[in-house]
Design an enzyme around this catalytic site. Structure first.
Site, PDB file in Angstrom:
ATOM      1  N   ASN A 208       0.848  -1.195   0.000  1.00  0.00           N
ATOM      2  CA  ASN A 208       0.000   0.000   0.000  1.00  0.00           C
ATOM      3  C   ASN A 208       0.880   1.241   0.000  1.00  0.00           C
ATOM      4  O   ASN A 208       2.104   1.139   0.035  1.00  0.00           O
ATOM      5  CB  ASN A 208      -0.963  -0.028   1.197  1.00  0.00           C
ATOM      6  CG  ASN A 208      -0.212  -0.058   2.507  1.00  0.00           C
ATOM      7  OD1 ASN A 208       0.501   0.888   2.852  1.00  0.00           O
ATOM      8  ND2 ASN A 208      -0.328  -1.158   3.238  1.00  0.00           N
ATOM      9  N   ASP A 276      -4.549  -5.895   4.967  1.00  0.00           N
ATOM     10  CA  ASP A 276      -5.616  -6.658   5.611  1.00  0.00           C
ATOM     11  C   ASP A 276      -5.601  -8.122   5.188  1.00  0.00           C
ATOM     12  O   ASP A 276      -6.025  -8.982   5.943  1.00  0.00           O
ATOM     13  CB  ASP A 276      -6.975  -6.034   5.265  1.00  0.00           C
ATOM     14  CG  ASP A 276      -7.149  -4.708   5.975  1.00  0.00           C
ATOM     15  OD1 ASP A 276      -6.851  -4.656   7.184  1.00  0.00           O
ATOM     16  OD2 ASP A 276      -7.552  -3.715   5.329  1.00  0.00           O
ATOM     17  N   PRO A 304      -3.512 -11.371  10.593  1.00  0.00           N
ATOM     18  CA  PRO A 304      -3.827 -11.133  12.008  1.00  0.00           C
ATOM     19  C   PRO A 304      -3.922  -9.630  12.264  1.00  0.00           C
ATOM     20  O   PRO A 304      -3.183  -8.850  11.648  1.00  0.00           O
ATOM     21  CB  PRO A 304      -2.627 -11.730  12.748  1.00  0.00           C
ATOM     22  CG  PRO A 304      -1.515 -11.737  11.747  1.00  0.00           C
ATOM     23  CD  PRO A 304      -2.171 -11.923  10.404  1.00  0.00           C
TER      24      PRO A 304
HETATM   25  O1  C5P Z   1      -8.854  -1.968  10.513  1.00  0.00           O
HETATM   26  P1  C5P Z   1      -7.877  -0.933  10.078  1.00  0.00           P
HETATM   27  O2  C5P Z   1      -6.795  -1.499   9.186  1.00  0.00           O
HETATM   28  O3  C5P Z   1      -8.464   0.290   9.503  1.00  0.00           O
HETATM   29  O4  C5P Z   1      -7.215  -0.482  11.460  1.00  0.00           O
HETATM   30  C1  C5P Z   1      -6.179   0.397  11.498  1.00  0.00           C
HETATM   31  C2  C5P Z   1      -5.400   0.245  12.760  1.00  0.00           C
HETATM   32  O5  C5P Z   1      -5.204  -1.133  13.076  1.00  0.00           O
HETATM   33  C3  C5P Z   1      -4.005   0.802  12.635  1.00  0.00           C
HETATM   34  O6  C5P Z   1      -3.597   1.230  13.903  1.00  0.00           O
HETATM   35  C4  C5P Z   1      -3.201  -0.396  12.182  1.00  0.00           C
HETATM   36  O7  C5P Z   1      -1.835  -0.244  12.495  1.00  0.00           O
HETATM   37  C5  C5P Z   1      -3.860  -1.506  12.944  1.00  0.00           C
HETATM   38  N1  C5P Z   1      -3.840  -2.802  12.258  1.00  0.00           N
HETATM   39  C6  C5P Z   1      -3.060  -3.819  12.740  1.00  0.00           C
HETATM   40  N2  C5P Z   1      -3.058  -5.055  12.129  1.00  0.00           N
HETATM   41  C7  C5P Z   1      -3.835  -5.274  11.048  1.00  0.00           C
HETATM   42  C8  C5P Z   1      -4.641  -4.224  10.550  1.00  0.00           C
HETATM   43  C9  C5P Z   1      -4.618  -3.013  11.177  1.00  0.00           C
HETATM   44  O8  C5P Z   1      -2.336  -3.623  13.722  1.00  0.00           O
HETATM   45  N3  C5P Z   1      -3.818  -6.452  10.454  1.00  0.00           N
END
Ligand code: C5P
Length: 401
Positions: A208, A276, A304
């Site tokens: 990304n 993700d 995870p």
């Molecule tokens: O769910 P989303 O990706 O929007 O969430 C963002 C937050 O979750 C950020 O703080 C990101 O670093 C953390 N995150 C994580 N592990 C993932 C996905 C997101 O620690 N697999």
């Protein structure tokens, strides 16, 4: 913060030695006493006279200086300091340190000291990237040696890349952090940063646009308040800050392992843009183009969630767990829902629609969402957002003052 601190400064042989003269000046301005040691090679780049004049102290050079051995031997010299700093630390000096050689005054002092050692590597990028140097870096980190830099940039030899000595003020910041005088002294904060790369096959990956700039700025802010920072970073576009413990990872799985290995911590801040999904079965060989034009189907599985996993730990959860939420619509509502779902304490929400220029840019406009409510911060540089957030973290940990 450095008043009356005694620093033994070993100046190795490299063109960056000229910056060490400025480093001496900056340290003395802050009240530190500097005892300089100039290696034989260092003496080819700066003179003992200029070193001694700036330090206001004798410049030590030889192991077998009898006067010193009766007045102050190498053992005492290495222990009279509060911190030993090596700047520039050449590939050769680092190799000696890693191997435990004591062949001259500098390497003997480094073997004999019972104090913490902070090194500011400086060398040509090929030498820095050489497997032997990288092995030595790993050994030295394992031995608890602190690192300031190296940074990336144009080098005296005309090449561009990692290996450039950290700037004197960055080294000063790393020294201050080593002394831990700030409100976060003695506190351990883990920061994740940058994107992750999820392999499709050995040459392709899913990634990304995260540059890692906000995570790096936050780590600097925390470091400057005296925290011991473990900086777990994916392959970011911006280099990690000096004076923090850097753990480089590629995938979400590796990032999770690195974060768990870094615990216990007082706080975890997940600033990384973790992918993700990953490819369920990454190819071990490069996927070939089908001659008939059929495209391969990528079977994805969920990665995870590092933030959620640590936030929901039954035992050993950091006192403060902070996540970021990069959103393109309904920023605050989504971020608040995310805070609850993941179980973290704070969410730093930002709007990453392309028009904002935030993703990959140098500014950020964030909303801090806590259990108490929301705070809209003005548009600030990512550095300033990092500093403010670091101060808030210090307050939350009850460490301000
Ligand atoms: O769910 P989303 O990706 O929007 O969430 C963002 C937050 O979750 C950020 O703080 C990101 O670093 C953390 N995150 C994580 N592990 C993932 C996905 C997101 O620690 N697999």
């Amino acid at each position: 913060m450095l008043a009356d601190r005694r620093i033994l400064l070993i100046i190795g042989g490299g063109i960056a030695a000229y910056k060490s003269l400025d480093l001496i000046r900056r340290l003395r301005e802050r009240g530190a006493a500097v005892t300089p040691v100039l290696t034989r090679a260092g003496g080819e780049f700066v003179t003992p006279l200029s070193v001694a004049a700036l330090a206001g102290a004798k410049c030590h050079r030889d192991l077998f200086d009898l006067t010193d051995e009766t007045e102050m031997g190498h053992i005492e010299l290495s222990r009279a300091a509060d911190l030993v700093v090596v700047a520039p630390a050449t590939a050769d000096l680092m190799a000696k340190m890693a191997a435990g050689l004591a062949t001259d005054l500098a390497s003997t002092l480094l073997m004999a000291t019972d104090k913490r050692v902070l090194i500011a590597p400086a060398m040509n990028l090929r030498m820095w990237l050489h497997p032997a140097t990288q092995r030595n870096v790993a050994t030295l980190r394992g031995d608890g040696i602190l690192f300031a830099g190296p940074g990336e940039g144009e080098m005296a030899c005309g090449e561009f890349g990692p290996g450039r000595m950290a700037e004197p003020l960055e080294i000063v910041a790393a020294i201050e952090a080593a002394f831990g005088g700030g409100p976060l002294a003695g506190r351990h904060v883990v920061v994740t940063s940058g994107p992750t790369h999820e392999p499709i096959d050995p040459v392709r990956y899913i990634a990304n646009r995260s540059s890692g700039a906000q995570g790096a700025a936050l780590a600097r802010g925390l470091r400057d308040l005296g925290a011991w920072v473990t900086f777990v970073t994916g392959p970011a576009a911006v280099p990690p800050p000096a004076g923090v413990e850097v753990v480089r990872v590629e995938t979400a799985d590796e990032m999770l392992r690195a974060v768990r290995a870094a615990l216990p911590a007082d706080a975890l801040v997940c600033a990384a843009a973790v992918a993700d999904w990953r490819v369920a079965k990454a190819g071990t060989a490069k996927i070939k183009k089908d001659r008939k034009g059929a495209v391969p189907a990528l079977d994805l599985v969920e990665n995870p969630d590092i933030l959620a996993q640590v936030a929901q730990m039954a035992e050993g959860r950091p006192a403060l767990v902070v996540g970021f939420a990069a959103e393109t619509d309904d920023v605050v509502a989504h971020a608040e829902a995310k805070r609850r779902r993941k179980g973290c304490d704070w969410i730093v929400a930002n709007d990453v629609r392309p028009a904002t220029g935030i993703m990959g840019g140098s500014e950020n406009a964030v909303t801090l969402i806590t259990a108490e409510g929301r705070e809209d911060w003005p548009r600030l540089s990512k550095d300033e957002v990092g500093r403010r957030l670091a101060r808030r973290i210090a307050e939350a940990l009850g460490a301000a003052g």
